[in-house]
Design an enzyme around this catalytic site. Structure first.
Site, PDB file in Angstrom:
ATOM      1  N   LYS A 201       3.005  22.816  29.717  1.00  0.00           N
ATOM      2  CA  LYS A 201       3.796  23.664  30.602  1.00  0.00           C
ATOM      3  C   LYS A 201       2.862  24.617  31.328  1.00  0.00           C
ATOM      4  O   LYS A 201       1.820  25.015  30.790  1.00  0.00           O
ATOM      5  CB  LYS A 201       4.831  24.463  29.800  1.00  0.00           C
ATOM      6  CG  LYS A 201       5.821  25.253  30.656  1.00  0.00           C
ATOM      7  CD  LYS A 201       6.800  26.010  29.774  1.00  0.00           C
ATOM      8  CE  LYS A 201       7.846  26.745  30.625  1.00  0.00           C
ATOM      9  NZ  LYS A 201       8.730  27.615  29.804  1.00  0.00           N
ATOM     10  N   HIS A 220      12.026  35.045  21.877  1.00  0.00           N
ATOM     11  CA  HIS A 220      12.368  33.736  21.325  1.00  0.00           C
ATOM     12  C   HIS A 220      11.274  33.286  20.359  1.00  0.00           C
ATOM     13  O   HIS A 220      10.165  33.808  20.381  1.00  0.00           O
ATOM     14  CB  HIS A 220      12.524  32.697  22.441  1.00  0.00           C
ATOM     15  CG  HIS A 220      11.239  32.391  23.155  1.00  0.00           C
ATOM     16  ND1 HIS A 220      10.675  33.257  24.072  1.00  0.00           N
ATOM     17  CD2 HIS A 220      10.390  31.325  23.073  1.00  0.00           C
ATOM     18  CE1 HIS A 220       9.553  32.733  24.535  1.00  0.00           C
ATOM     19  NE2 HIS A 220       9.349  31.569  23.929  1.00  0.00           N
ATOM     20  N   ASP A 222       9.408  29.517  19.277  1.00  0.00           N
ATOM     21  CA  ASP A 222       9.252  28.174  19.846  1.00  0.00           C
ATOM     22  C   ASP A 222       9.851  27.130  18.909  1.00  0.00           C
ATOM     23  O   ASP A 222       9.699  27.216  17.685  1.00  0.00           O
ATOM     24  CB  ASP A 222       7.770  27.858  20.080  1.00  0.00           C
ATOM     25  CG  ASP A 222       7.169  28.688  21.199  1.00  0.00           C
ATOM     26  OD1 ASP A 222       7.935  29.273  21.993  1.00  0.00           O
ATOM     27  OD2 ASP A 222       5.926  28.762  21.278  1.00  0.00           O
ATOM     28  N   HIS A 276       8.410  36.213  20.115  1.00  0.00           N
ATOM     29  CA  HIS A 276       7.550  36.722  21.182  1.00  0.00           C
ATOM     30  C   HIS A 276       8.312  36.769  22.505  1.00  0.00           C
ATOM     31  O   HIS A 276       9.395  36.210  22.642  1.00  0.00           O
ATOM     32  CB  HIS A 276       6.279  35.861  21.322  1.00  0.00           C
ATOM     33  CG  HIS A 276       6.553  34.403  21.571  1.00  0.00           C
ATOM     34  ND1 HIS A 276       7.032  33.539  20.599  1.00  0.00           N
ATOM     35  CD2 HIS A 276       6.414  33.643  22.687  1.00  0.00           C
ATOM     36  CE1 HIS A 276       7.164  32.331  21.099  1.00  0.00           C
ATOM     37  NE2 HIS A 276       6.809  32.365  22.372  1.00  0.00           N
TER      38      HIS A 276
END
Length: 334
Positions: A201, A220, A222, A276
């Site tokens: 990404k 959020h 991961d 994070h």
């Protein structure tokens, strides 16, 4: 069939004098009110992978922070520079050229060029970011039709960098596995072995007129096993620990390793997925290049049997990764 032009944060940023209300975070999320401002904040561990105690230090950081930075990782500076060159080159293209690779909500495809403008959170708030997203491994999961043709060298740069990520991922799995008291290959096997999926990404955070009120990405963890993040020198990544948000300082040449949900599950909670978020800048564009390392969709992940006992029962249910991902994306009970 041509797609309708999509709005991007990059295009929006060039025409704004003030932050639109949909980007203003609730007060309890605003960086100006929630970032640690003390004199001596604790520092996220930086581990030299060539040192004799690297495995122990990474495991300690994975258990305490869920994140650490690595140097001595063996990824050549030339490969890093070339990946950054082609990524910056893509986002410098005219909007209509980038739009050729836009995600189409109607075809169910999760790869391509996109923007957080498309969807807000449950409160209707939007993040300040655009992105490009595509699989880079294994070969069976790669669709080069969604990879940009411009700038020149894009495919070659991503394939070269991916080769280093495959090697680094296996090394990280091995060391983290051994520190759990397991065979070095146990973690890789638990996540699908050679069939593990790598997703590249590029995050693009343009200058923001009121960065103290906005976020590039909301808080959020991961979904991945782990995430290998290549940052640039513009400050933005923050992690949550002990009730505070802390900046992750830029270390030249380092890669940032996030522990993801799947390692937390496999380790039965001994390693922690890091919560994070990303802040943005008033004057500068920030970019980052995360590689998400995920199990194949049909692969079942659960606590490793050797880490489950009467005194430490399983804390998580075993589940196909695709089902876990569906539940998390749609905010359904796990």
């Amino acid at each position: 069939m041509a797609r309708a032009a999509a709005q991007s944060v990059q295009a929006l940023a060039s025409s704004l004098g003030a932050l639109p209300p949909e980007f203003v975070r609730p007060e309890h999320e605003q960086p100006r009110a929630t970032t640690f401002r003390g004199a001596a904040p604790p520092e996220i561990p930086v581990v030299d992978m060539s040192s004799p105690d690297a495995g122990r230090r990474m495991a300690e950081a994975a258990a305490e922070w869920g994140i650490f930075q690595v140097t001595g990782h063996g990824v050549p500076a030339e490969a890093v520079a070339e990946l950054q060159r082609v990524g910056r080159g893509f986002f410098a293209l005219p909007q209509e050229e980038k739009q050729r690779y836009a995600m189409d909500p109607g075809d169910g495809r999760t790869e391509g060029y996109g923007s957080t403008l498309r969807k807000g959170d449950l409160e209707g708030k939007k993040a300040w970011a655009d992105f490009l997203f595509h699989n880079v491994a294994p070969p069976a999961a790669v669709n080069h039709a969604v990879w940009p043709e411009s700038p020149a060298g894009y495919r070659e740069a991503n394939e070269a960098y991916c080769g280093h990520m495959v090697r680094l991922t296996h090394e990280l799995f091995g060391r983290l596995s051994a520190e759990l008291g397991l065979e070095e290959g146990a973690m890789a096997e638990a996540f699908g072995g050679d069939d593990v999926v790598l997703l590249q990404k590029i995050n693009f955070y343009p200058p923001c007129p009121q960065p103290e009120l906005a976020l590039g990405l909301a808080p959020h963890t991961d979904m991945s096993t782990l995430t290998v993040l290549l940052p640039d020198e513009v400050q933005g990544l923050q992690v949550f620990k002990d009730g505070c948000w802390y900046d992750v300082n830029y270390v030249p040449g380092a890669l940032i390793i996030h522990i993801g949900d799947q390692i937390e599950i496999m380790s039965n909670g001994r390693y922690k997925a890091v919560l994070h978020r990303t802040t943005v800048s008033r004057e500068k564009t920030r970019m980052s290049w995360p590689v998400f390392v995920e199990p194949p969709p049909e692969h079942v992940v659960g606590p490793h049997p050797q880490l489950v006992a009467d005194e430490s029962p399983a804390k998580y249910k075993a589940k196909k990764f695709k089902d876990y991902k569906y539940c998390k994306i749609n905010k359904l009970p796990q």
